[in-house]
Scaffold this motif. Structure first.
Motif: not given
Lengths: 267, 292
Positions: A91, A97, A100, A136, A139, A144, A147
């Motif tokens: 990420l 988020v 990403n 990120p 998280l 992660r 995502v």
């Protein structure tokens, strides 16, 4: 999501690296088939060339021999033909988020607000609706990976390549994510090629499992997993499930010991 | 710089629509009152000890000077320095303005040169081989010794000062940025390549943002040279500025040691202020980093 799956076929794929003392064969004569909408796993000990094979399919590395066919076609440049999820989530720390997830769209020239409009329903649908604006670092490891997987899915590619996506997670989070992945995948319908070193994970997720042995990386056996879908965590206690697991474990041991004898015979 | 990586909050709020209901899992937006207090407390703890040390040193200095009756032309006490400098503020204000202009413009040039060097070193292999050693070697040249030449080439105005400040300051910026550009996560680079990103996109989306922390480390080192470099340039030849102010104080009969030391303190404070401004820009340029 209206993704159709792709047909992936590897024929005798090989990869040699030239070193100071002769060539090193990383992957040798690998045949593999993943049909439209199938979930196929590659399992093997570390050093068996799984990741190399993967990079070849993704188009990051060139094969030294053999053919890689996607829907019957052999492309010179396969970058972008599939969506790739690397081992570590990768990420980008400087993107929220939602940004990403929308990264691949933006790289194709989609405006950022349009990329967000497309990423948002995906995040909400698959349990990340509250985290759209998070950075990120805020998280957990499991979040992660979710995502990172949605970032892979949003590109609408018919082939998803997942390189040990849950390798770094603890057992509880991993089991949770396997179920989540199962759910998302069943709605997306893309063909998936998964690299893993986890026996239970391979059986739980796959339609077919290719077992690889190391040095050189070869496919030593293929196991079809004809367990009913949709699969649930309860099935892991099932005798049929356990039987497949056991068979896979035997095949892996065989692949390892074959290499062990070979290595042991060296002076 | 920050425009490349800026996240447009308004557009985001628009795309996201209404704010989802708060959940115990959701990251809290902004620091809580308790968090803010803790942050304030920590700031007090980081600022107070060095201030105490400085106060103690100044007090000892004053005590020594007073008790031993030291000649103020040799070593004036902090009290005298403060008073004399304040009384001479009419002269020191314009000097501060001139030197600050030189230092800030010089830093701007240093950033431009540093970034251009770093990006070309990074982008073209042959350049990496040929340019990088030269830049490193350039730092072995005593730049102070070049100051008179720079004045010969560009005269006595603003330009030679800017050039000298940039010569002193570009090196840490370049090295930091070159290192930063090389430090990008190879996994992320491969990921973007599978998304068919081109070289420019890789630079903009991955390598540049991951280089920013290194860039700012370099910039923070550089910025501490800026005022000193400007003053060295003024020593060699100038009509105005803190360097000229100091030279005048030294050449006065009798010598005004108090004003020289006053100018030194002023320069130290100005450098600290410049450093703090760079720290602020750093925070604004990287909003994704956890608040310190």
């Amino acid at each position: 999501m209206t993704v159709r799956g792709a047909n992936l076929e590897l024929r005798g794929v090989a990869k040699r690296f030239s070193g100071n003392d002769g060539d090193v064969v990383a992957v040798d004569g690998v045949d593999l088939v993943a049909r439209d909408g199938e979930f196929v796993s590659l399992i093997g000990p570390s050093g068996c060339g799984k990741s190399t094979l993967f990079n070849i399919v993704a188009g990051l590395e060139r094969a030294s021999g053999g053919h890689v066919l996607i829907n019957g076609e052999e492309l010179c440049d396969r970058l972008g033909a599939s969506a790739y999820m690397p081992q570590h989530d990768a990420l980008l720390d400087w993107r929220r988020v939602i940004d990403n997830v929308g990264l691949s769209l933006e790289l194709q020239g989609v405006r950022r607000d349009e990329a967000r409009r497309r990423a948002l329903p995906l995040l909400q649908r698959f349990g990340l609706g509250e985290f759209t604006r998070a950075w990120p670092w805020q998280l957990s490891g499991g979040m992660r990976q979710r995502v990172a997987f949605l970032r892979t899915v949003i590109a609408d590619r018919p082939l998803l390549l997942l390189d040990e996506p849950f390798g770094a997670l603890d057992g509880i989070t991993r089991a949770d994510l396997q179920q989540w992945l199962n759910q998302v995948w069943s709605e997306v319908g893309a063909t998936v090629l998964l690299v893993t070193h986890d026996i239970s994970e391979a059986v739980f997720l796959s339609d077919r499992i290719y077992v690889m042995s190391p040095r050189p990386g070869r496919v030593t056996s293929v196991i079809d997993v004809d367990l009913p879908r949709p699969r649930t965590a309860a099935q892991k206690e099932d005798t049929r499930f356990l039987a497949v697991e056991q068979r896979l474990r035997h095949e892996l041991n065989a692949a390892m010991s074959a290499w062990g004898e070979f290595a042991g015979s060296q002076p | 710089m920050s425009a490349l990586v800026r996240t447009d909050d308004a557009a985001l709020a628009e795309a996201v629509g209404t704010v989802p209901p708060a959940s115990p899992l959701a990251p809290t937006p902004g620091p809580s009152p308790a968090g803010r207090q803790r942050g304030f407390g920590r700031r007090v703890r980081t600022v107070v000890p060095p201030l105490l040390v400085i106060a103690a040193v100044l007090a000892l200095w004053q005590l020594f000077v007073t008790v031993r009756h030291v000649d103020p032309q040799l070593l004036p006490g902090p009290n005298l320095i403060a008073h004399s400098t304040w009384d001479d503020r009419v002269n020191i204000w314009p000097a501060i303005g001139v030197t600050t202009e030189e230092a800030v413009l010089g830093m701007a040039l240093a950033v431009i040169v540093g970034v251009v060097f770093a990006v070309s070193i990074d982008s073209f292999r042959p350049v990496r081989g040929s340019l990088y050693p030269i830049i490193v070697a350039s730092q072995t040249v005593p730049i102070i010794a070049l100051a008179p030449l720079v004045l010969v080439w560009w005269g006595f105005g603003l330009v030679p000062k800017i050039v000298l400040v940039a010569l002193f300051s570009f090196f840490p910026i370049s090295v930091g940025l070159v290192q930063g550009l090389a430090s990008a996560d190879p996994d992320a680079m491969n990921l973007l390549r599978t998304m068919r990103a081109n070289r420019f996109q890789l630079l903009r989306r991955v390598r540049f943002p991951s280089a920013l922390p290194h860039f700012f480390t370099g910039l923070k080192i550089s910025v501490t040279y800026a005022y000193s470099a400007a003053i060295v340039a003024e020593f060699v030849g100038a009509q105005q500025g803190l360097g000229v102010y100091m030279t005048t104080a030294i050449r006065a009969a009798p010598i005004r040691t108090d004003l020289v030391l006053g100018a030194v303190f002023v320069i130290a404070i100005l450098t600290l202020a410049l450093f703090a401004i760079v720290g602020l820009i750093e925070r604004l340029a990287m909003p994704w980093r956890p608040k310190p």
